[in-house]
Motif scaffolding. Structure first.
Motif, PDB file in Angstrom:
ATOM      1  N   PRO A   9      10.036  31.347  77.896  1.00  0.00           N
ATOM      2  CA  PRO A   9       9.676  30.510  76.739  1.00  0.00           C
ATOM      3  C   PRO A   9       8.289  30.901  76.233  1.00  0.00           C
TER       4      PRO A   9
ATOM      5  N   ASN B  20      16.964  30.028  76.292  1.00  0.00           N
ATOM      6  CA  ASN B  20      15.691  29.635  75.690  1.00  0.00           C
ATOM      7  C   ASN B  20      15.837  29.246  74.224  1.00  0.00           C
TER       8      ASN B  20
ATOM      9  N   ARG C  96      14.525  22.732  82.810  1.00  0.00           N
ATOM     10  CA  ARG C  96      14.447  22.550  81.358  1.00  0.00           C
ATOM     11  C   ARG C  96      14.915  21.145  80.953  1.00  0.00           C
TER      12      ARG C  96
END
Length: 252
Positions: free
Chosen positions: A40, A83, A251
């Protein structure tokens, strides 16, 4: 207490070198991974320095674990999909890798079966020594006798030649096709695989494996290594899946 808080805070803000050292990478590699979408986007300090977090660390762990099983390019695509918030695309890419592994296993099994089928044929044919001489002869075999020996039509051998399964030379005087011992071996192997339901485009790479190995016997010795590599890929995929799942959980 203050030292523990400071350690926790420093762990929440990682430098490129912190990620790089853990895996023996360069800081430039970490920056490249971020630019490629594998990691990221990093935060920035007021002075413009990159800062990473345990989330980036988990992403790096996942990517490096995915590479041995999926290859660098597909592992990159998997991480980019995650991502970018499209995990379904990542799962599709993973499924494709598993499908390829299964196809490779079936290919290996086809070669193993074909080799087992070839061995007794050569040993048990009546008059194997003279029969082989009749087909190959001192100068090689012509298309008609070889086709008769295999129980196929000469047109089939010509089709196999166009597909690259056999590569006969041409007699300089007559222009007839002449099949040497290696061509006869390849034709017999192709015949066994066709009987097993394999398409010409599936057989061509198998014949190439035999040629690269230098014949059937060296190929047999290489089959164990081939099987070992497939098993290693399978285990690597499991490891990669575990690290990717850990990254997905982080995440949230």
């Amino acid at each position: 207490m203050g030292r523990n808080l400071q350690s926790l805070q420093s762990r929440d803000r990682l430098r490129p070198v912190d990620l790089a050292r853990e895996h023996g990478l360069s800081t430039q590699a970490i920056r490249n991974y971020e630019e490629a979408g594998i990691l990221p986007a990093a935060g920035r300090t007021p002075h413009g320095y990159r800062t990473y977090t345990p989330l980036h660390e988990a992403a790096l762990n996942a990517f490096l674990a995915l590479v041995p099983g999926h290859g660098h390019q597909r592992a990159t695509s998997i991480m980019r999909a995650v991502n970018q918030g499209t995990p379904e695309e990542a799962f599709r890419l993973i499924d494709e890798s598993h499908a390829q592994l299964l196809d490779d296993r079936r290919t290996l099994q086809a070669v193993e079966r074909a080799l087992r089928d070839l061995e007794p044929t050569a040993a048990s044919e009546p008059g194997a020594g003279s029969g082989s001489a009749e087909v190959t002869g001192p100068g090689g075999a012509f298309i008609g006798p070889l086709a008769d020996k295999l129980g196929i039509r000469p047109a089939t051998l010509r089709k196999w030649e166009r597909a690259g399964l056999v590569r006969p030379r041409r007699d300089p005087l007559t222009g007839y096709r002449v099949y040497d011992e290696a061509d006869v071996r390849d034709a017999r192997l192709a015949h066994q695989l066709r009987r097993g339901g394999y398409l010409l485009e599936q057989i061509a790479p198998l014949i190439a494996q035999v040629r690269a190995a230098g014949g059937l016997e060296p190929l047999e010795a290489a089959l164990g290594d081939w099987s070992g590599r497939l098993s290693a890929r399978g285990r690597a995929m499991l490891t990669g899946a575990a690290e990717l799942e850990a990254y997905l959980r982080r995440r949230g």
